[in-house]
Design a protein around this motif. Structure first.
Motif, PDB file in Angstrom:
ATOM      1  N   MET A 169       0.995  -1.129   0.129  1.00 19.16           N
ATOM      2  CA  MET A 169      -0.171   0.092  -0.095  1.00 19.16           C
ATOM      3  C   MET A 169       0.793   1.258   0.112  1.00 19.16           C
ATOM      4  N   GLU A 170       0.390   2.203  -0.920  1.00 19.13           N
ATOM      5  CA  GLU A 170       1.163   3.467  -0.898  1.00 19.13           C
ATOM      6  C   GLU A 170       0.273   4.622  -0.400  1.00 19.13           C
ATOM      7  N   VAL A 171       0.937   5.671   0.223  1.00 21.86           N
ATOM      8  CA  VAL A 171       0.050   6.678   0.599  1.00 21.86           C
ATOM      9  C   VAL A 171       1.135   7.917   0.276  1.00 21.86           C
ATOM     10  N   THR A 172       0.498   9.273   0.602  1.00 25.70           N
ATOM     11  CA  THR A 172       1.340  10.503   0.388  1.00 25.70           C
ATOM     12  C   THR A 172       1.959  10.834   1.728  1.00 25.70           C
ATOM     13  N   ASN A 173       3.236  11.055   1.687  1.00 28.54           N
ATOM     14  CA  ASN A 173       3.869  11.499   3.050  1.00 28.54           C
ATOM     15  C   ASN A 173       4.295  12.917   3.112  1.00 28.54           C
ATOM     16  N   LYS A 174       3.443  13.677   3.662  1.00 32.23           N
ATOM     17  CA  LYS A 174       4.112  15.172   3.943  1.00 32.23           C
ATOM     18  C   LYS A 174       4.902  15.253   5.154  1.00 32.23           C
ATOM     19  N   TYR A 175       6.015  16.067   4.659  1.00 32.05           N
ATOM     20  CA  TYR A 175       7.187  16.422   5.666  1.00 32.05           C
ATOM     21  C   TYR A 175       7.574  17.764   5.572  1.00 32.05           C
ATOM     22  N   ILE A 176       8.263  18.164   6.533  1.00 31.57           N
ATOM     23  CA  ILE A 176       8.927  19.736   6.514  1.00 31.57           C
ATOM     24  C   ILE A 176      10.104  19.644   6.111  1.00 31.57           C
ATOM     25  N   VAL A 177      10.754  20.669   5.343  1.00 29.79           N
ATOM     26  CA  VAL A 177      12.250  20.816   4.989  1.00 29.79           C
ATOM     27  C   VAL A 177      12.399  22.570   5.326  1.00 29.79           C
ATOM     28  N   ILE A 178      13.809  22.886   4.992  1.00 32.69           N
ATOM     29  CA  ILE A 178      14.318  24.008   5.310  1.00 32.69           C
ATOM     30  C   ILE A 178      14.595  24.470   3.828  1.00 32.69           C
ATOM     31  N   LYS A 179      14.116  25.818   3.429  1.00 28.94           N
ATOM     32  CA  LYS A 179      14.567  26.105   2.095  1.00 28.94           C
ATOM     33  C   LYS A 179      15.804  26.490   1.824  1.00 28.94           C
ATOM     34  N   THR A 180      16.495  26.991   2.877  1.00 30.95           N
ATOM     35  CA  THR A 180      18.034  27.370   2.631  1.00 30.95           C
ATOM     36  C   THR A 180      18.457  27.319   4.106  1.00 30.95           C
ATOM     37  N   GLN A 181      19.745  27.338   4.007  1.00 31.34           N
ATOM     38  CA  GLN A 181      20.243  27.522   5.404  1.00 31.34           C
ATOM     39  C   GLN A 181      19.770  28.671   6.148  1.00 31.34           C
ATOM     40  N   ILE A 182      19.672  28.402   7.582  1.00 35.09           N
ATOM     41  CA  ILE A 182      19.068  29.698   8.709  1.00 35.09           C
ATOM     42  C   ILE A 182      20.276  30.003   9.539  1.00 35.09           C
ATOM     43  N   ASP A 183      20.602  31.202   9.227  1.00 35.72           N
ATOM     44  CA  ASP A 183      21.885  31.990  10.127  1.00 35.72           C
ATOM     45  C   ASP A 183      21.525  32.827  11.010  1.00 35.72           C
ATOM     46  N   GLY A 184      20.335  33.203  11.238  1.00 32.16           N
ATOM     47  CA  GLY A 184      19.782  34.160  11.890  1.00 32.16           C
ATOM     48  C   GLY A 184      18.474  33.483  12.925  1.00 32.16           C
ATOM     49  N   LYS A 185      17.680  34.628  13.091  1.00 27.64           N
ATOM     50  CA  LYS A 185      16.620  34.050  13.712  1.00 27.64           C
ATOM     51  C   LYS A 185      15.494  33.413  12.740  1.00 27.64           C
ATOM     52  N   PRO A 186      15.057  32.128  13.121  1.00 26.87           N
ATOM     53  CA  PRO A 186      14.366  31.353  12.098  1.00 26.87           C
ATOM     54  C   PRO A 186      12.807  32.060  11.897  1.00 26.87           C
ATOM     55  N   GLN A 187      12.330  32.213  10.802  1.00 28.31           N
ATOM     56  CA  GLN A 187      10.917  32.548  10.342  1.00 28.31           C
ATOM     57  C   GLN A 187      10.244  31.523   9.704  1.00 28.31           C
ATOM     58  N   GLU A 188       8.917  31.666  10.034  1.00 27.72           N
ATOM     59  CA  GLU A 188       7.890  30.550   9.232  1.00 27.72           C
ATOM     60  C   GLU A 188       8.377  30.291   7.648  1.00 27.72           C
ATOM     61  N   SER A 189       8.801  31.424   7.115  1.00 32.65           N
ATOM     62  CA  SER A 189       8.880  31.451   5.739  1.00 32.65           C
ATOM     63  C   SER A 189      10.446  30.795   5.509  1.00 32.65           C
ATOM     64  N   ASP A 190      11.173  30.359   6.342  1.00 34.25           N
ATOM     65  CA  ASP A 190      12.309  29.451   5.966  1.00 34.25           C
ATOM     66  C   ASP A 190      12.044  27.897   5.541  1.00 34.25           C
ATOM     67  N   PHE A 191      10.750  27.632   6.137  1.00 35.44           N
ATOM     68  CA  PHE A 191      10.283  26.234   5.802  1.00 35.44           C
ATOM     69  C   PHE A 191       9.248  25.895   4.700  1.00 35.44           C
ATOM     70  N   GLU A 192       9.286  24.520   4.243  1.00 35.92           N
ATOM     71  CA  GLU A 192       8.087  24.514   3.399  1.00 35.92           C
ATOM     72  C   GLU A 192       7.885  23.243   3.495  1.00 35.92           C
ATOM     73  N   PHE A 193       6.713  22.761   2.772  1.00 35.89           N
ATOM     74  CA  PHE A 193       6.102  21.188   2.942  1.00 35.89           C
ATOM     75  C   PHE A 193       6.466  20.702   1.800  1.00 35.89           C
ATOM     76  N   LYS A 194       6.977  19.376   1.850  1.00 33.04           N
ATOM     77  CA  LYS A 194       7.005  18.467   0.609  1.00 33.04           C
ATOM     78  C   LYS A 194       6.254  17.473   0.950  1.00 33.04           C
ATOM     79  N   THR A 195       5.662  16.907  -0.373  1.00 33.05           N
ATOM     80  CA  THR A 195       5.335  15.365  -0.402  1.00 33.05           C
ATOM     81  C   THR A 195       6.154  14.354  -1.260  1.00 33.05           C
ATOM     82  N   GLU A 196       5.687  13.315  -1.073  1.00 31.90           N
ATOM     83  CA  GLU A 196       6.360  12.426  -1.904  1.00 31.90           C
ATOM     84  C   GLU A 196       5.423  10.816  -1.659  1.00 31.90           C
ATOM     85  N   PRO A 197       5.552  10.145  -2.715  1.00 28.76           N
ATOM     86  CA  PRO A 197       4.834   8.702  -2.710  1.00 28.76           C
ATOM     87  C   PRO A 197       5.604   8.012  -1.418  1.00 28.76           C
ATOM     88  N   PHE A 198       4.738   7.307  -0.558  1.00 29.19           N
ATOM     89  CA  PHE A 198       5.343   6.593   0.564  1.00 29.19           C
ATOM     90  C   PHE A 198       4.823   5.258   0.833  1.00 29.19           C
TER      91      PHE A 198
END
Length: 345
Positions: free
Chosen positions: A1-30
């Motif tokens: 059985m296969e589902v879609t897995n949603k997970y969180i990644v960073i868009k780029t390295q974070i060298d200061g205070k983190p912002q919500e915009s530093d992250f994005e959601f990805k999906t992949e077959p799982f």
């Protein structure tokens, strides 16, 4: 059985205070099936821990990334592993079976694949699963090992805890209370001060944001000096604590959240004071004290069942809330252990 897995990644390295915009959601077959002959464990993530140390993994460079296998750098687009509790969907590993609860390294996502690295079968013991993410997990072990093994308290000693309403600080204060120490904490809002005094029974608590001279503040709360300082923040608070330490004082360096996103706040303690007062300053990681885990678990569960320890948790619901929960740590939004419920059991 296969589902879609949603997970969180960073868009780029974070060298200061983190912002919500530093992250994005990805999906992949799982796939929820284990390949024949595989040692994989397929896990449905239930609760994930939100911890400030993760910011150092997200930086372009941090010395911590080479010092611990739990702190290796995270690249943009890469799955972010994190401590948490999940349920086994399928397993090729003989140590785990379908429907087992597990605790350990999973991920900021809906599902995880593990080969059993830092993963254990979990017996909830009739307690909420969230307790095994915080109080009975690495946060609790950090408080216990740091206080009892690094600080080596004696009854009646004077203990100061910074970030006292955080996941570790509130437990250090409660351990100190039941051990028989005089203990003072600091926090960042009137509500947190009130909570620590009225619910957790701290002897004294002050709002550091209302203090203009931390050295004078600590002199006021510790007229006889500080024997033990459990540091969660670094920066100016560490400097002030060192100035007020007694002879043979002990400092446990657990975290330096004030410095994680602002190198300009790096502490410069009075080292002459350290030398002549024979002050011991020691950094540590809870993983160094896994041998203490059975003792810690027995003691803490006993305190919990007898009402000697109160649980402070800050639980939000939904994977979508992970970036906000993480960013909020650096504003001091949380009270107690910050956890996100990813899915229902």
């Amino acid at each position: 059985m296969e589902v879609t897995n949603k997970y969180i990644v960073i868009k780029t390295q974070i060298d200061g205070k983190p912002q919500e915009s530093d992250f994005e959601f990805k999906t992949e077959p799982f796939s929820l099936m284990v390949k024949p002959g595989s040692n994989d464990i397929i896990i449905k993530n239930l609760y994930v821990s939100i911890d400030p140390y993760q910011i150092n993994r997200m930086k372009t460079m941090s010395s911590s990334q080479k010092a611990s296998e739990l702190a290796v750098g995270i690249s943009p687009g890469e799955v972010i592993d994190a401590y948490g509790v999940g349920k086994v969907i399928a397993s090729g590993n003989p140590k785990f079976e379908k429907d087992d609860y597990v605790v350990g390294l999973i991920s900021w996502g809906e599902y995880s694949i593990s080969q059993g690295f830092i993963l254990n079968k979990l017996d909830p013991m009739g307690l909420p699963l969230t307790y095994h993410v915080g109080l009975l997990g690495f946060s609790g072990l950090t408080a216990y090992s740091g206080f009892f093994e690094i600080c080596k308290p004696k009854k009646g000693e004077n203990v100061f805890v910074s970030a006292a309403s955080g996941s570790v600080g509130n437990l250090v204060g409660q351990y100190a209370k039941h051990f028989g120490c005089y203990f003072v904490g600091c926090a960042g809002s009137p509500n947190k001060v009130k909570l620590l005094k009225e619910k957790l029974g701290f002897d004294e608590v002050f709002n550091y944001k209302e203090e203009t001279d931390l050295n004078s503040t600590l002199q006021r709360y510790f007229p006889n000096g500080i024997d033990i300082y459990f540091d969660n923040v670094g920066g100016e608070m560490l400097e002030a604590a060192i100035l007020n330490m007694n002879m043979n004082g002990r400092v446990a360096l657990c975290g330096i959240i004030a410095e994680y996103t602002n190198a300009g706040k790096r502490a410069a303690p009075d080292l002459l004071n350290v030398i002549y007062k024979r002050i011991t300053i020691q950094g540590f990681l809870s993983g160094d004290y896994m041998s203490l885990f059975p003792e810690f678990l027995t003691t803490t569960i006993d305190h919990l069942r007898t009402g000697k320890i109160h649980v402070l948790e800050d639980v939000s619901v939904g994977l979508e809330g992970v970036p906000s929960a993480f960013v909020g740590l650096f504003r001091g939004d949380n009270v107690g252990k910050r956890i996100v419920q990813v899915s229902l059991d």
